[in-house]
Design a protein around this motif. Sequence first.
Motif, short mmCIF file in Angstrom:
data_model
loop_
_atom_site.label_atom_id
_atom_site.label_comp_id
_atom_site.label_asym_id
_atom_site.label_seq_id
_atom_site.Cartn_x
_atom_site.Cartn_y
_atom_site.Cartn_z
N LEU A 201 0.74 -1.37 0.44
CA LEU A 201 -0.29 -0.17 0.02
C LEU A 201 0.88 1.02 -0.43
CD1 LEU A 201 -3.38 1.62 0.96
CD2 LEU A 201 -2.48 1.60 2.69
N LYS A 202 0.78 2.17 -0.53
CA LYS A 202 1.51 3.36 -0.58
C LYS A 202 -0.20 4.83 -0.57
CE LYS A 202 5.35 3.08 -3.54
NZ LYS A 202 5.96 3.11 -5.01
N VAL A 203 0.20 5.79 -0.04
CA VAL A 203 -1.10 6.91 0.60
C VAL A 203 -0.23 7.78 0.18
CG1 VAL A 203 -2.56 7.85 2.24
CG2 VAL A 203 -2.61 5.74 1.80
N LYS A 204 -0.29 8.70 -1.16
CA LYS A 204 0.02 9.36 -1.15
C LYS A 204 1.76 9.85 -1.61
CE LYS A 204 -2.91 13.23 0.15
NZ LYS A 204 -3.47 14.23 1.09
N SER A 205 2.03 8.54 -2.33
CA SER A 205 3.48 7.80 -2.61
C SER A 205 4.14 7.32 -1.66
CB SER A 205 4.01 9.60 -3.33
OG SER A 205 3.36 9.19 -5.02
N LYS A 206 3.28 7.86 -0.06
CA LYS A 206 3.82 6.73 0.57
C LYS A 206 3.88 5.74 1.23
CE LYS A 206 5.13 10.59 4.03
NZ LYS A 206 5.09 10.50 5.59
N ALA A 207 4.97 4.71 1.52
CA ALA A 207 4.39 2.91 1.08
C ALA A 207 4.18 3.05 2.54
CB ALA A 207 5.86 2.24 0.88
N ALA A 208 3.49 2.04 3.46
CA ALA A 208 3.50 1.61 4.56
C ALA A 208 4.00 0.56 4.96
CB ALA A 208 2.01 -0.12 4.41
N SER A 209 4.40 0.61 5.85
CA SER A 209 5.87 -0.13 6.78
C SER A 209 5.68 -1.27 6.73
CB SER A 209 5.85 0.88 7.90
OG SER A 209 4.43 0.12 8.66
N LYS A 210 4.34 -2.57 6.55
CA LYS A 210 4.89 -3.20 5.67
C LYS A 210 3.73 -4.42 5.35
CE LYS A 210 1.52 -4.19 9.62
NZ LYS A 210 1.46 -4.86 11.85
N GLN A 211 3.40 -5.55 4.83
CA GLN A 211 2.97 -5.73 3.65
C GLN A 211 2.42 -6.70 4.38
OE1 GLN A 211 5.65 -6.30 0.32
NE2 GLN A 211 6.39 -4.04 -0.10
N PHE A 212 1.84 -7.42 3.82
CA PHE A 212 0.58 -9.04 3.44
C PHE A 212 1.25 -9.90 2.42
CE2 PHE A 212 -1.69 -5.88 6.78
CZ PHE A 212 -1.98 -6.84 7.66
N ILE A 213 0.88 -11.01 3.17
CA ILE A 213 0.86 -11.80 1.91
C ILE A 213 -0.55 -12.69 1.99
CG2 ILE A 213 1.70 -14.28 1.54
CD1 ILE A 213 3.66 -12.14 1.44
N PHE A 214 -1.10 -12.29 0.81
CA PHE A 214 -2.83 -13.18 0.42
C PHE A 214 -2.52 -13.97 -0.30
CE2 PHE A 214 -5.99 -12.89 -2.86
CZ PHE A 214 -7.03 -12.48 -1.84
N THR A 215 -3.27 -15.11 -0.69
CA THR A 215 -3.42 -16.56 -1.59
C THR A 215 -4.72 -15.73 -2.39
OG1 THR A 215 -3.13 -17.62 0.28
CG2 THR A 215 -3.97 -18.92 -1.80
N VAL A 216 -3.59 -15.83 -4.05
CA VAL A 216 -5.39 -15.62 -4.92
C VAL A 216 -5.80 -17.74 -5.29
CG1 VAL A 216 -5.58 -15.47 -7.41
CG2 VAL A 216 -3.77 -13.45 -5.52
N GLU A 217 -6.90 -17.12 -5.21
CA GLU A 217 -7.68 -19.07 -4.98
C GLU A 217 -7.36 -19.24 -6.44
OE1 GLU A 217 -10.18 -19.71 -2.80
OE2 GLU A 217 -9.86 -19.52 -0.67
N LYS A 218 -7.93 -20.08 -7.10
CA LYS A 218 -8.44 -20.46 -8.46
C LYS A 218 -9.77 -20.02 -9.08
CE LYS A 218 -7.49 -25.01 -10.24
NZ LYS A 218 -7.82 -26.04 -10.96
#
Length: 290
Positions: free
Chosen positions: A189-206
């Motif tokens: 995630l970025k808000v006004k080009s400022k990146a969030a301090s962490k990221q998340f792992i998401f699973t794209v299902e079939k």
Amino acid sequence: MRRPQILSSGLEYALIAILTITFTITSCDEENKEPPTSSVSGISPLSGLPGSTATISGNNFSASSTENEILFNGKSATLIKATALQLDIKIPENVDIGPVTVIVKVKGKTAGNPLIYTVEQPTPDLSAITPSSAPSLSIVTITGKYFDTNPTENEVTFNGKSATIKEVNSTEMKVEVPQLPPGEVSVALKVKSKAASKQFIFTVEKPLPRIEAFAPTSGSPYTLIKITGKHFSAVMADNVVLFGDKFAVVKKATETLLEVLVPPDLTPGTVSVVVKVKTRAGFRAAILRR
């Protein structure tokens, strides 16, 4: 000799009466005076992050904290210290990002003209993504802090691919998962080009399976049926086929074809055919064709 004493005593009484009247009139004037008008002259610094401190200067503030109210776009600031000339405050945590209007009220009355203060964009924070797995084009909810209420000021990516933001407020947004192959991806995630301090792992299902045709469309028990469609599993055990409430034996499986045997003990007539394909979250996906 007696008369001078009487005159002296009478003069004394007259003086007392005059003094008493004069004092009483003065007291009434003091009570009828209106309190001095409060005013504001500035705020320092002119910008800062939510939760930071600032000082508002002016005249005739109340030294009693409960009699002063400071609003940032309608949201109350925390008053740290108050004097007649200065208010030390804490910027609200949930305030809008960008220029905001600051209004000071003293004993319920607005003090002078509003001030303008610029709330700076803090580092956005991600706290959760729900659900943690879903097919492409599904809507998921991202929660956190310091999102911008203008969707165009936020950028959400799944493995670098931009997601469409459907709704957003300062702590929650709903986004559409972009078209991606099944598997784990990183959500940033970025808000006004400022990146969030962490990221998340998401699973794209079939994607959800889809029945497009099956043949033959009628037959007796143990007849071999070919079901064609999309998004089946090439692993036979990951496909479940039901004729009504009876399980069919899967003889062959690809992502576009299932060959199954009509189960026994079916009542003659029309039945529903359901295909379920196993996902990481279990057999969530099901397609029905009558």
